[in-house]
Design an enzyme around this catalytic site. Structure first.
Site, PDB file in Angstrom:
ATOM      1  N   PRO A 279     -27.942-150.216   9.265  1.00 32.04           N
ATOM      2  CA  PRO A 279     -26.994-150.445   8.164  1.00 32.04           C
ATOM      3  C   PRO A 279     -26.203-151.737   8.351  1.00 32.04           C
ATOM      4  O   PRO A 279     -25.839-152.094   9.468  1.00 32.04           O
ATOM      5  CB  PRO A 279     -26.057-149.239   8.272  1.00 32.04           C
ATOM      6  CG  PRO A 279     -26.039-148.925   9.740  1.00 32.04           C
ATOM      7  CD  PRO A 279     -27.442-149.216  10.231  1.00 32.04           C
ATOM      8  N   CYS A 347     -19.003-178.118  -8.973  1.00 30.81           N
ATOM      9  CA  CYS A 347     -19.530-178.700 -10.201  1.00 30.81           C
ATOM     10  C   CYS A 347     -20.810-178.019 -10.663  1.00 30.81           C
ATOM     11  O   CYS A 347     -21.881-178.628 -10.685  1.00 30.81           O
ATOM     12  CB  CYS A 347     -19.758-180.187  -9.978  1.00 30.81           C
ATOM     13  SG  CYS A 347     -18.264-180.962  -9.397  1.00 30.81           S
TER      14      CYS A 347
END
Ligand code: LLP
Length: 419
Positions: A279, A347
Protein backbone atom coordinates in the site's frame (compact mmCIF):
# COMPACT_ATOMS: atom_id res chain seq x y z
CA UNK A 1 -11.39 13.04 12.51
CA UNK A 2 -8.51 13.81 10.17
CA UNK A 3 -5.27 15.41 11.34
CA UNK A 4 -6.28 18.83 9.94
CA UNK A 5 -8.97 20.39 12.12
CA UNK A 6 -10.17 23.89 12.83
CA UNK A 7 -9.66 25.28 16.29
CA UNK A 8 -11.84 28.32 16.41
CA UNK A 9 -11.30 29.90 13.03
CA UNK A 10 -7.86 28.47 12.36
CA UNK A 11 -6.86 25.24 10.69
CA UNK A 12 -4.32 23.15 12.59
CA UNK A 13 -2.26 20.07 11.77
CA UNK A 14 -2.26 18.15 15.04
CA UNK A 15 -1.43 20.94 17.55
CA UNK A 16 0.33 23.32 15.17
CA UNK A 17 -1.44 26.19 13.41
CA UNK A 18 -0.88 26.09 9.65
CA UNK A 19 -0.45 29.88 9.59
CA UNK A 20 2.57 29.45 11.85
CA UNK A 21 4.18 26.94 9.47
CA UNK A 22 3.39 29.05 6.42
CA UNK A 23 4.81 32.19 8.04
CA UNK A 24 7.96 30.46 9.26
CA UNK A 25 8.72 28.11 6.35
CA UNK A 26 7.07 29.96 3.47
CA UNK A 27 4.61 28.76 0.85
CA UNK A 28 3.88 26.60 -1.01
CA UNK A 29 4.69 23.99 1.62
CA UNK A 30 3.73 20.36 2.17
CA UNK A 31 2.64 19.58 5.72
CA UNK A 32 2.32 16.02 7.04
CA UNK A 33 0.93 14.66 10.28
CA UNK A 34 3.16 12.04 11.81
CA UNK A 35 0.36 10.62 13.92
CA UNK A 36 -1.88 10.23 10.88
CA UNK A 37 0.77 8.23 9.03
CA UNK A 38 1.06 6.06 12.13
CA UNK A 39 -2.71 5.74 12.42
CA UNK A 40 -3.10 4.75 8.78
CA UNK A 41 -0.26 2.24 8.85
CA UNK A 42 -1.56 0.62 12.02
CA UNK A 43 -5.14 0.50 10.69
CA UNK A 44 -3.97 -1.21 7.51
CA UNK A 45 -1.78 -3.64 9.41
CA UNK A 46 -4.53 -4.40 11.93
CA UNK A 47 -6.99 -5.10 9.10
CA UNK A 48 -4.84 -8.11 8.18
CA UNK A 49 -4.45 -9.28 11.77
CA UNK A 50 -4.65 -13.00 12.23
CA UNK A 51 -3.10 -13.90 8.88
CA UNK A 52 0.65 -13.98 8.43
CA UNK A 53 1.38 -10.83 6.47
CA UNK A 54 3.85 -8.11 5.63
CA UNK A 55 3.09 -4.49 4.76
CA UNK A 56 5.60 -3.25 2.20
CA UNK A 57 4.97 0.48 1.88
CA UNK A 58 5.06 1.66 -1.76
CA UNK A 59 7.90 4.16 -1.54
CA UNK A 60 6.79 5.94 -4.72
CA UNK A 61 3.76 7.40 -2.95
CA UNK A 62 5.94 9.61 -0.78
CA UNK A 63 9.66 9.00 -0.73
CA UNK A 64 10.86 11.89 1.42
CA UNK A 65 13.39 10.56 3.94
CA UNK A 66 11.56 11.96 6.96
CA UNK A 67 8.38 10.17 5.90
CA UNK A 68 10.21 6.91 5.17
CA UNK A 69 11.81 7.15 8.61
CA UNK A 70 8.38 7.09 10.24
CA UNK A 71 7.49 3.94 8.28
CA UNK A 72 10.79 2.29 9.14
CA UNK A 73 10.06 2.89 12.81
CA UNK A 74 6.62 1.35 12.40
CA UNK A 75 8.26 -1.82 11.11
CA UNK A 76 7.15 -1.53 7.48
CA UNK A 77 8.86 -3.24 4.58
CA UNK A 78 9.16 -1.42 1.25
CA UNK A 79 7.98 -1.83 -2.31
CA UNK A 80 10.47 -0.07 -4.57
CA UNK A 81 10.61 0.51 -8.31
CA UNK A 82 14.10 1.91 -8.69
CA UNK A 83 17.52 1.86 -7.10
CA UNK A 84 16.91 5.46 -6.17
CA UNK A 85 14.04 4.31 -3.97
CA UNK A 86 16.21 1.55 -2.50
CA UNK A 87 18.84 4.18 -1.72
CA UNK A 88 16.27 6.32 0.07
CA UNK A 89 14.86 3.37 2.01
CA UNK A 90 18.29 2.31 3.24
CA UNK A 91 19.21 5.94 4.05
CA UNK A 92 16.06 6.09 6.16
CA UNK A 93 17.28 3.06 8.13
CA UNK A 94 15.13 0.49 6.33
CA UNK A 95 16.03 -3.17 6.28
CA UNK A 96 16.98 -4.50 2.79
CA UNK A 97 15.44 -7.85 3.61
CA UNK A 98 11.98 -6.28 3.74
CA UNK A 99 12.31 -4.80 0.24
CA UNK A 100 10.52 -6.01 -2.85
CA UNK A 101 11.53 -4.63 -6.21
CA UNK A 102 8.72 -4.09 -8.72
CA UNK A 103 8.68 -2.58 -12.20
CA UNK A 104 8.76 -3.67 -15.84
CA UNK A 105 12.13 -2.19 -16.72
CA UNK A 106 14.81 -3.12 -14.22
CA UNK A 107 18.29 -2.83 -15.73
CA UNK A 108 21.04 -5.40 -15.19
CA UNK A 109 22.94 -2.78 -13.17
CA UNK A 110 19.90 -2.22 -10.95
CA UNK A 111 19.49 -5.97 -10.46
CA UNK A 112 23.10 -6.29 -9.37
CA UNK A 113 22.86 -3.38 -6.93
CA UNK A 114 19.68 -4.80 -5.42
CA UNK A 115 21.21 -8.28 -5.14
CA UNK A 116 24.33 -6.87 -3.49
CA UNK A 117 22.14 -4.98 -1.03
CA UNK A 118 20.36 -8.24 -0.19
CA UNK A 119 16.77 -7.27 -0.98
CA UNK A 120 13.97 -9.68 -0.11
CA UNK A 121 12.37 -10.31 -3.51
CA UNK A 122 12.27 -9.26 -7.15
CA UNK A 123 8.80 -8.99 -8.66
CA UNK A 124 9.57 -10.16 -12.20
CA UNK A 125 7.33 -8.85 -14.96
CA UNK A 126 8.40 -10.67 -18.15
CA UNK A 127 10.15 -13.74 -19.53
CA UNK A 128 13.08 -11.65 -20.76
CA UNK A 129 13.47 -10.03 -17.35
CA UNK A 130 13.51 -13.49 -15.77
CA UNK A 131 16.39 -14.57 -18.01
CA UNK A 132 18.27 -11.34 -17.35
CA UNK A 133 17.93 -11.69 -13.58
CA UNK A 134 18.99 -15.34 -13.69
CA UNK A 135 22.12 -14.29 -15.59
CA UNK A 136 22.99 -11.41 -13.25
CA UNK A 137 22.46 -13.60 -10.19
CA UNK A 138 24.66 -16.40 -11.56
CA UNK A 139 27.39 -13.96 -12.59
CA UNK A 140 27.43 -12.72 -9.01
CA UNK A 141 27.27 -16.16 -7.43
CA UNK A 142 23.84 -15.49 -5.93
CA UNK A 143 20.31 -16.78 -6.07
CA UNK A 144 17.70 -14.07 -6.53
CA UNK A 145 14.41 -14.61 -4.72
CA UNK A 146 11.62 -13.97 -7.16
CA UNK A 147 7.93 -13.54 -7.51
CA UNK A 148 6.26 -13.49 -10.91
CA UNK A 149 3.89 -10.59 -11.41
CA UNK A 150 0.74 -11.76 -13.10
CA UNK A 151 -1.75 -9.61 -14.93
CA UNK A 152 -5.11 -11.00 -13.84
CA UNK A 153 -7.04 -8.97 -16.45
CA UNK A 154 -9.58 -7.44 -14.10
CA UNK A 155 -10.93 -3.93 -14.43
CA UNK A 156 -9.96 -1.91 -11.35
CA UNK A 157 -12.49 0.79 -12.32
CA UNK A 158 -10.13 3.67 -11.75
CA UNK A 159 -8.49 6.36 -13.93
CA UNK A 160 -7.01 4.70 -17.07
CA UNK A 161 -3.51 6.04 -16.33
CA UNK A 162 -3.42 4.18 -13.01
CA UNK A 163 -5.12 0.95 -14.14
CA UNK A 164 -2.47 -1.74 -14.31
CA UNK A 165 -4.21 -5.12 -14.23
CA UNK A 166 -5.87 -5.22 -17.64
CA UNK A 167 -4.40 -7.31 -20.42
CA UNK A 168 -3.75 -4.20 -22.54
CA UNK A 169 -1.50 -2.79 -19.77
CA UNK A 170 2.26 -3.26 -19.82
CA UNK A 171 2.40 -4.90 -16.39
CA UNK A 172 2.92 -8.53 -15.44
CA UNK A 173 2.40 -11.66 -17.55
CA UNK A 174 -0.70 -13.70 -18.31
CA UNK A 175 -1.68 -16.54 -16.00
CA UNK A 176 -0.77 -19.09 -18.67
CA UNK A 177 2.67 -17.59 -19.25
CA UNK A 178 3.25 -17.31 -15.50
CA UNK A 179 2.91 -21.06 -15.09
CA UNK A 180 5.66 -21.64 -17.65
CA UNK A 181 7.88 -18.95 -16.16
CA UNK A 182 7.56 -20.52 -12.72
CA UNK A 183 8.78 -23.83 -14.19
CA UNK A 184 11.69 -22.05 -15.88
CA UNK A 185 12.58 -20.28 -12.65
CA UNK A 186 12.39 -23.50 -10.66
CA UNK A 187 14.85 -25.09 -13.10
CA UNK A 188 17.25 -22.15 -13.12
CA UNK A 189 20.52 -21.85 -11.22
CA UNK A 190 20.24 -18.17 -10.34
CA UNK A 191 16.66 -17.90 -9.14
CA UNK A 192 14.68 -19.07 -6.13
CA UNK A 193 10.89 -19.04 -6.45
CA UNK A 194 9.32 -17.23 -3.51
CA UNK A 195 5.94 -15.92 -4.59
CA UNK A 196 3.45 -14.58 -7.05
CA UNK A 197 2.12 -11.04 -7.18
CA UNK A 198 -0.21 -8.58 -8.83
CA UNK A 199 -0.96 -4.90 -8.57
CA UNK A 200 -4.09 -4.08 -10.52
CA UNK A 201 -4.29 -0.32 -10.11
CA UNK A 202 -4.42 2.60 -7.75
CA UNK A 203 -7.21 4.55 -6.02
CA UNK A 204 -9.57 1.56 -6.13
CA UNK A 205 -12.92 2.37 -4.56
CA UNK A 206 -14.41 -1.13 -4.45
CA UNK A 207 -13.24 -4.45 -3.04
CA UNK A 208 -14.55 -6.57 -5.94
CA UNK A 209 -11.58 -6.01 -8.30
CA UNK A 210 -9.25 -7.16 -5.52
CA UNK A 211 -11.32 -10.24 -4.74
CA UNK A 212 -11.76 -11.11 -8.44
CA UNK A 213 -8.00 -10.87 -8.95
CA UNK A 214 -7.31 -12.92 -5.82
CA UNK A 215 -9.68 -15.65 -7.06
CA UNK A 216 -7.58 -15.93 -10.22
CA UNK A 217 -4.41 -15.98 -8.16
CA UNK A 218 -5.76 -18.78 -5.99
CA UNK A 219 -6.39 -20.88 -9.13
CA UNK A 220 -2.85 -20.26 -10.31
CA UNK A 221 -1.30 -21.14 -6.95
CA UNK A 222 -3.26 -24.40 -6.92
CA UNK A 223 -2.08 -25.22 -10.46
CA UNK A 224 1.48 -24.45 -9.44
CA UNK A 225 1.15 -26.81 -6.49
CA UNK A 226 0.28 -29.52 -9.02
CA UNK A 227 3.46 -28.61 -10.91
CA UNK A 228 5.37 -29.17 -7.68
CA UNK A 229 6.03 -25.46 -7.14
CA UNK A 230 5.36 -24.32 -3.61
CA UNK A 231 5.18 -20.61 -2.85
CA UNK A 232 6.09 -18.80 0.34
CA UNK A 233 3.96 -15.75 -0.31
CA UNK A 234 1.33 -14.11 -2.45
CA UNK A 235 1.57 -10.36 -2.97
CA UNK A 236 -1.63 -8.50 -3.82
CA UNK A 237 -0.01 -5.12 -4.45
CA UNK A 238 -1.41 -1.83 -3.26
CA UNK A 239 -4.26 0.17 -4.66
CA UNK A 240 -6.74 0.78 -1.87
CA UNK A 241 -8.29 4.19 -2.46
CA UNK A 242 -8.82 7.09 -0.08
CA UNK A 243 -11.57 9.68 0.28
CA UNK A 244 -10.74 12.83 -1.67
CA UNK A 245 -13.86 14.51 -0.37
CA UNK A 246 -15.67 14.74 -3.69
CA UNK A 247 -18.81 13.33 -2.13
CA UNK A 248 -19.23 10.55 -4.68
CA UNK A 249 -19.00 7.63 -2.29
CA UNK A 250 -16.40 6.41 0.14
CA UNK A 251 -13.78 3.80 -0.72
CA UNK A 252 -13.74 0.69 1.45
CA UNK A 253 -11.99 1.20 4.78
CA UNK A 254 -8.86 -0.85 5.44
CA UNK A 255 -11.01 -2.99 7.76
CA UNK A 256 -13.52 -3.72 4.96
CA UNK A 257 -10.66 -4.40 2.58
CA UNK A 258 -9.15 -6.76 5.15
CA UNK A 259 -12.36 -8.73 5.51
CA UNK A 260 -12.78 -9.09 1.73
CA UNK A 261 -9.15 -10.01 1.11
CA UNK A 262 -9.09 -12.51 3.95
CA UNK A 263 -12.18 -14.30 2.64
CA UNK A 264 -10.82 -14.46 -0.91
CA UNK A 265 -7.43 -15.71 0.25
CA UNK A 266 -8.76 -18.33 2.66
CA UNK A 267 -7.80 -21.36 0.52
CA UNK A 268 -4.18 -20.20 0.49
CA UNK A 269 -3.86 -19.09 4.09
CA UNK A 270 -4.69 -22.67 5.07
CA UNK A 271 -1.66 -23.74 3.01
CA UNK A 272 0.55 -21.55 5.21
CA UNK A 273 1.24 -18.97 2.53
CA UNK A 274 2.15 -15.48 3.72
CA UNK A 275 0.34 -12.40 2.41
CA UNK A 276 2.40 -9.44 1.18
CA UNK A 277 0.82 -6.06 0.44
CA UNK A 278 2.20 -2.88 -1.15
CA UNK A 279 0.00 0.00 0.00
CA UNK A 280 1.08 3.56 -0.72
CA UNK A 281 -1.73 6.08 -0.94
CA UNK A 282 -3.78 4.70 1.94
CA UNK A 283 -0.79 5.07 4.28
CA UNK A 284 0.26 8.64 3.54
CA UNK A 285 -2.50 10.23 1.45
CA UNK A 286 -4.69 11.75 4.15
CA UNK A 287 -1.72 12.71 6.30
CA UNK A 288 -0.54 15.43 3.94
CA UNK A 289 -1.68 18.79 2.62
CA UNK A 290 -0.24 21.41 0.33
CA UNK A 291 -0.52 24.88 1.83
CA UNK A 292 -0.46 27.66 -0.70
CA UNK A 293 -0.97 31.43 -0.51
CA UNK A 294 -3.37 33.43 -2.63
CA UNK A 295 -1.53 35.95 -4.79
CA UNK A 296 -4.32 37.56 -6.78
CA UNK A 297 -7.94 37.21 -7.74
CA UNK A 298 -9.33 38.09 -11.12
CA UNK A 299 -12.52 37.80 -13.05
CA UNK A 300 -12.87 37.76 -16.80
CA UNK A 301 -15.98 37.47 -18.97
CA UNK A 302 -16.24 33.76 -18.31
CA UNK A 303 -14.71 32.95 -14.94
CA UNK A 304 -13.39 33.88 -11.54
CA UNK A 305 -9.80 32.84 -10.84
CA UNK A 306 -7.93 32.46 -7.56
CA UNK A 307 -4.23 32.64 -8.39
CA UNK A 308 -2.07 30.91 -5.76
CA UNK A 309 1.69 30.50 -5.32
CA UNK A 310 1.58 26.69 -5.64
CA UNK A 311 1.39 25.19 -9.12
CA UNK A 312 1.10 22.03 -11.18
CA UNK A 313 4.81 21.36 -10.65
CA UNK A 314 4.07 21.03 -6.92
CA UNK A 315 0.96 18.88 -7.27
CA UNK A 316 0.41 17.27 -10.66
CA UNK A 317 -2.62 15.18 -9.81
CA UNK A 318 -5.43 17.59 -10.77
CA UNK A 319 -4.10 18.20 -14.26
CA UNK A 320 -2.69 14.73 -14.89
CA UNK A 321 -5.60 12.61 -13.65
CA UNK A 322 -8.38 15.18 -13.39
CA UNK A 323 -8.05 14.46 -9.69
CA UNK A 324 -10.22 16.23 -7.14
CA UNK A 325 -8.51 17.46 -3.96
CA UNK A 326 -10.43 18.96 -1.06
CA UNK A 327 -9.75 22.64 -0.32
CA UNK A 328 -10.39 24.90 2.66
CA UNK A 329 -9.33 28.34 3.76
CA UNK A 330 -6.74 28.12 6.53
CA UNK A 331 -8.55 30.84 8.49
CA UNK A 332 -12.19 31.90 8.82
CA UNK A 333 -13.98 29.13 6.92
CA UNK A 334 -17.46 30.50 7.52
CA UNK A 335 -18.10 32.99 4.76
CA UNK A 336 -20.02 33.04 1.51
CA UNK A 337 -18.81 30.69 -1.19
CA UNK A 338 -18.13 31.50 -4.82
CA UNK A 339 -17.24 29.35 -7.80
CA UNK A 340 -13.61 29.81 -8.76
CA UNK A 341 -10.78 28.20 -10.69
CA UNK A 342 -7.80 27.75 -8.39
CA UNK A 343 -4.76 28.16 -10.60
CA UNK A 344 -0.99 28.55 -10.26
CA UNK A 345 1.58 30.84 -11.88
CA UNK A 346 2.76 28.35 -14.54
CA UNK A 347 2.30 29.25 -18.17
CA UNK A 348 -0.10 26.47 -19.08
CA UNK A 349 -3.85 26.24 -19.01
CA UNK A 350 -3.33 22.84 -17.39
CA UNK A 351 -1.90 24.58 -14.35
CA UNK A 352 -4.92 24.31 -12.08
CA UNK A 353 -5.80 22.72 -8.76
CA UNK A 354 -9.56 22.99 -9.18
CA UNK A 355 -12.08 24.24 -11.67
CA UNK A 356 -15.40 25.85 -10.85
CA UNK A 357 -14.92 24.98 -7.21
CA UNK A 358 -17.36 26.46 -4.69
CA UNK A 359 -14.98 27.90 -2.12
CA UNK A 360 -15.27 30.53 0.58
CA UNK A 361 -14.08 33.65 -1.25
CA UNK A 362 -10.39 34.10 -0.41
CA UNK A 363 -8.54 37.40 -0.35
CA UNK A 364 -5.03 37.98 -1.63
CA UNK A 365 -2.52 36.98 1.04
CA UNK A 366 -4.75 34.31 2.57
CA UNK A 367 -3.74 30.65 2.85
CA UNK A 368 -5.47 27.75 1.14
CA UNK A 369 -5.32 24.15 2.37
CA UNK A 370 -5.27 21.52 -0.41
CA UNK A 371 -5.91 18.22 1.34
CA UNK A 372 -5.27 14.53 0.74
CA UNK A 373 -1.96 15.46 -0.87
CA UNK A 374 0.38 13.23 1.12
CA UNK A 375 0.54 10.60 -1.62
CA UNK A 376 1.87 11.32 -5.12
CA UNK A 377 2.18 15.02 -4.29
CA UNK A 378 5.77 15.87 -3.41
CA UNK A 379 6.94 12.59 -4.97
CA UNK A 380 5.74 13.73 -8.41
CA UNK A 381 6.82 17.35 -8.07
CA UNK A 382 9.14 18.83 -10.67
CA UNK A 383 11.15 21.98 -11.29
CA UNK A 384 9.11 23.03 -14.30
CA UNK A 385 9.36 26.77 -14.88
CA UNK A 386 12.52 26.59 -12.73
CA UNK A 387 10.42 26.55 -9.59
CA UNK A 388 12.28 25.16 -6.58
CA UNK A 389 10.38 22.22 -5.14
CA UNK A 390 8.31 23.05 -2.08
CA UNK A 391 9.64 22.32 1.41
CA UNK A 392 8.07 19.55 3.46
CA UNK A 393 7.22 19.68 7.13
CA UNK A 394 6.42 16.82 9.50
CA UNK A 395 4.22 17.77 12.43
CA UNK A 396 4.26 15.76 15.60
CA UNK A 397 2.02 17.02 18.38
CA UNK A 398 2.86 20.64 19.05
CA UNK A 399 6.14 20.74 17.17
CA UNK A 400 7.23 20.41 13.59
CA UNK A 401 10.38 19.58 11.64
CA UNK A 402 11.31 20.76 8.16
CA UNK A 403 12.09 17.35 6.68
CA UNK A 404 12.99 18.82 3.31
CA UNK A 405 14.07 22.41 2.81
CA UNK A 406 12.96 24.46 -0.16
CA UNK A 407 15.40 23.97 -3.03
CA UNK A 408 17.75 26.81 -3.84
CA UNK A 409 18.40 28.16 -7.33
CA UNK A 410 22.02 27.09 -6.93
CA UNK A 411 20.86 23.48 -6.40
CA UNK A 412 18.66 23.71 -9.47
CA UNK A 413 21.59 24.47 -11.75
CA UNK A 414 24.26 22.49 -9.87
CA UNK A 415 24.58 19.80 -12.54
CA UNK A 416 24.51 22.14 -15.51
CA UNK A 417 27.26 23.63 -17.57
CA UNK A 418 27.57 26.67 -19.81
CA UNK A 419 29.28 26.05 -23.15
N1 LLP B 1 2.70 -1.57 -6.01
C1 LLP B 1 2.98 -1.28 -7.30
C2 LLP B 1 3.67 -2.27 -8.12
C3 LLP B 1 2.57 -0.04 -7.82
O1 LLP B 1 2.84 0.23 -9.10
C4 LLP B 1 1.89 0.89 -7.00
C5 LLP B 1 1.46 2.18 -7.52
C6 LLP B 1 1.66 0.55 -5.66
C7 LLP B 1 2.06 -0.70 -5.20
C8 LLP B 1 0.99 1.47 -4.68
O2 LLP B 1 -0.32 1.76 -5.05
P1 LLP B 1 -1.26 2.59 -4.07
O3 LLP B 1 -1.50 1.78 -2.85
O4 LLP B 1 -0.58 3.86 -3.75
O5 LLP B 1 -2.47 2.81 -4.87
N2 LLP B 1 0.51 8.83 -9.40
C9 LLP B 1 -0.79 8.21 -9.32
C10 LLP B 1 -0.74 6.84 -8.69
C11 LLP B 1 0.22 5.92 -9.40
C12 LLP B 1 0.30 4.55 -8.77
C13 LLP B 1 1.40 3.77 -9.37
N3 LLP B 1 1.63 2.50 -8.75
C14 LLP B 1 -1.74 9.12 -8.57
O6 LLP B 1 -1.34 10.22 -8.17
O7 LLP B 1 -2.90 8.79 -8.42
Amino acid sequence: MGPFQYRGNELFCEDVALTKIADEVGTPVYVYSRSDIERAYKAFDAALDGIPHEVCYAVKANSTLGVLGVLVQLGAGADIVSIGELYRWLRAGGDPDGVIFSGVGKTAAEMKTALDAGIGCFNVESGEELLALDKVAQENGKRAKISIRVNPDVDPQTHPYISTGLKQNKFGVSMAEARQLFRDAANSKGLAVAGVDFHIGSQLTKTSPFTDAIARLVDLVQQLAKDGIKLEHVDIGGGLGIDYGKGDGLPPSPAEYGVAVRAALAPLIDLGIKLVTEPGRVIVGQAGALITRVLYRKRNEAKHFTIVDGAMNDLMRPTLYSAYHPMKPVTNPDRPAQATDVVGPICETGDFFARDRELPALDAGELLWIGAAGAYGSAMASNYNTRPRAPEVLVSGSSYTVIRARETYEQLVANEKLV
